[in-house]
Scaffold this active site. Structure first.
Site, PDB file in Angstrom:
ATOM      1  N   HIS A 277       0.717  -1.300  -0.018  1.00  0.00           N
ATOM      2  CA  HIS A 277       0.212   0.019  -0.063  1.00  0.00           C
ATOM      3  C   HIS A 277       0.911   1.429  -0.042  1.00  0.00           C
ATOM      4  CE1 HIS A 277      -2.809   3.059   1.748  1.00  0.00           C
ATOM      5  NE2 HIS A 277      -3.673   2.286   1.038  1.00  0.00           N
TER       6      HIS A 277
ATOM      7  N   ASP B 215     -12.444   2.456  -0.652  1.00  0.00           N
ATOM      8  CA  ASP B 215     -11.788   2.746   0.537  1.00  0.00           C
ATOM      9  C   ASP B 215     -12.390   3.816   1.102  1.00  0.00           C
ATOM     10  OD1 ASP B 215      -9.507   2.593   2.257  1.00  0.00           O
ATOM     11  OD2 ASP B 215      -8.499   3.770   0.828  1.00  0.00           O
TER      12      ASP B 215
ATOM     13  N   TYR C  85     -15.002   4.145   8.005  1.00  0.00           N
ATOM     14  CA  TYR C  85     -15.391   2.849   7.795  1.00  0.00           C
ATOM     15  C   TYR C  85     -16.695   2.481   8.218  1.00  0.00           C
ATOM     16  CZ  TYR C  85     -11.131   1.650   5.780  1.00  0.00           C
ATOM     17  OH  TYR C  85      -9.850   1.443   4.963  1.00  0.00           O
TER      18      TYR C  85
HETATM   19  C1  DNO Z   1      -6.631   2.961   5.711  1.00  0.00           C
HETATM   20  C2  DNO Z   1      -6.208   1.628   4.619  1.00  0.00           C
HETATM   21  C3  DNO Z   1      -4.847   1.279   5.317  1.00  0.00           C
HETATM   22  C4  DNO Z   1      -4.368   0.207   4.657  1.00  0.00           C
HETATM   23  C5  DNO Z   1      -3.044  -0.259   5.061  1.00  0.00           C
HETATM   24  C6  DNO Z   1      -2.426  -1.498   4.387  1.00  0.00           C
HETATM   25  O1  DNO Z   1      -7.893   3.062   5.409  1.00  0.00           O
HETATM   26  O2  DNO Z   1      -6.078   1.921   3.425  1.00  0.00           O
HETATM   27  O3  DNO Z   1      -5.008   1.310   6.721  1.00  0.00           O
HETATM   28  O4  DNO Z   1      -5.260  -0.953   5.277  1.00  0.00           O
HETATM   29  O5  DNO Z   1      -2.272   0.936   5.018  1.00  0.00           O
HETATM   30  O6  DNO Z   1      -1.443  -2.176   5.141  1.00  0.00           O
END
Ligand code: DNO
Length: 417
Positions: free
Chosen positions: A244, A362, A381
């Site tokens: 990421h 996301d 989320y």
């Molecule tokens: C945020 C996400 C990150 C992601 C991590 C992957 O909401 O996109 O926390 O899960 O960086 O390791």
């Protein structure tokens, strides 16, 4: 893929993040969003420990019972010992490799991770109110400066900011009373990385100290050691690693940053040149830099994109940004999705069984009935905003597919071919 007629149209695999049994959004609701899979992790296992097969198996059984696939692990976290290259590196590397073997043995083949030092993603406002009343995540460098200078008291932090930002930081800090200051600090330190760790300022100071002499080159060398250890195992067992990018994609807290630009991605791929060494294409993270051309990156890196986070951001002249609607903001989402669909078509044409790229919307705005609920433990989320994002991107994908069979009518409209 489900029974809906659209299921026969090859789209990206529609995913939704699930934080496990403690997530206020249950799997049954995720299913109703139209997602067919989840991005999830075994958050109960401490960083650096092996994920046992039984625990992976149990998670899979839960997902299957809910009618969902486990399309990507997000994340198998990389222990700070590995990132800093100190402490028990060998054990952490071995454990990571064993986790990959266990996941593969259970049929889980896509693994997202990040190599961001100390903190995962960072925002300064978890509840920024938009003109329509919905709330979103926001990053304001002036507020972050206030955090670094006045709360953390990081030596030389002032040097990383413009005079205007420093003035704004000062004014912001002065505007807060003690309670508001504590709330602001907790908002920054409590929620990383997407689950409450309850870090104190002293914890953060101690974590920062471990990076004192590392620099970009040192962090990159530690990433190389990690990749050299785990990529061969990933290749052997058929796991696709998806790193990421940095979020935000510029240095913070005086820490090194190594995955913010297209050039960084090139370097990463060249470090260990294997298809197993791939990318989680996070349009939200990359989009904060105007020099990142998202559709071009999606095309250039397509073959190594193993998972995608689709969202957008709105940038402002003072260096702040907030999370925009999934199809709004600065990201040309139709062009990005077109590039990813084309990549899938290329994979399918080679007869590859695993041609589908899993994505998830996301983050999402907190909106509608979710505004009345307690704030989600994982900011960004809540369910409804993400469902909106997923639905919009699903419509976009179907629209792009439909347009493939239409021919333009002199630029004014379309007709069926
Ligand atoms: C945020 C996400 C990150 C992601 C991590 C992957 O909401 O996109 O926390 O899960 O960086 O390791």
């Amino acid at each position: 893929m489900g029974h809906h007629p659209n299921a026969t149209i090859p789209c990206l695999e529609q995913g939704f993040r699930w934080y496990g049994p403690g997530d206020p959004v249950p799997l049954a609701h995720i299913r109703q969003t139209g997602a067919t899979s989840v991005f999830t992790a075994l958050h109960q296992i401490p960083y650096g420990e092996v994920w046992p097969r039984e625990a992976i198996h149990a998670r899979l059984a839960k997902l299957r019972a809910a009618g969902l696939r486990w399309s990507a692990v997000e994340s198998v976290p990389v222990h700070e010992d590995i990132k800093t290259g100190s402490g028990d590196v060998a054990r952490c590397l071995d454990n990571y490799a064993r986790t990959l073997r266990n996941l593969a043995a259970e049929g889980v083949h896509t693994v997202v991770y990040n190599f961001m030092p100390v903190l995962d993603w960072v925002r300064t406002d978890m509840r920024h109110v938009l003109p329509d009343g919905a709330e979103c995540l926001r990053f304001d460098p002036a507020k972050f400066a206030a955090f670094e200078i006045h709360a953390l008291k990081r030596p030389d932090a002032e040097r990383d900011y413009t005079l205007g930002q420093l003035d704004a930081a000062e004014a912001f800090w002065r505007s807060l009373d003690t309670t508001a200051r504590n709330e602001f600090i907790a908002g920054l330190t409590d929620v990383f990385p997407g689950c409450k760790l309850g870090l104190t300022l002293d914890d953060i100071r101690a974590m920062l100290a471990r990076y004192a002499n590392l620099g970009d080159a040192g962090l990159r060398a530690n990433l190389r050691r990690f990749l050299e250890h785990v990529v061969p195992v990933a290749e052997e067992v058929g796991v696709r690693l998806a790193i990421h990018p940095d979020d935000p994609p510029f240095p913070i807290l005086g820490l090194p940053r190594i995955l913010s630009t297209a050039a960084d991605v090139e370097k990463l791929f060249a470090t260990v040149d294997s298809p197993a060494n791939g990318l989680c294409f996070c349009t939200g993270s990359f989009s904060v830099r105007p020099d990142n051309d998202l559709p071009a990156m999606a095309r250039r890196f397509g073959s190594r994109i193993h998972a995608a986070h689709l969202r957008s951001t709105q940038r402002f002249a003072d260096g702040s940004f907030h999370e925009a609607e999934h199809l709004g903001g600065s990201v040309n989402m139709p062009a990005v999705v077109r590039a990813l669909l084309d990549e899938q078509d290329r994979r399918q044409a080679t007869g590859r069984a695993d041609w589908q790229i899993p994505f998830r919307p996301d983050h999402g705005h907190t909106m509608l009935d979710d505004l009345a609920k307690p704030p989600p433990p994982n900011p960004g989320y809540s369910c409804l905003g993400r469902m909106r994002g997923l639905a919009e991107i699903r419509g976009l994908m179907l629209g792009l597919r439909a347009a493939e069979t239409l021919t333009p009518l002199g630029g004014t409209g379309f007709s069926r071919a």
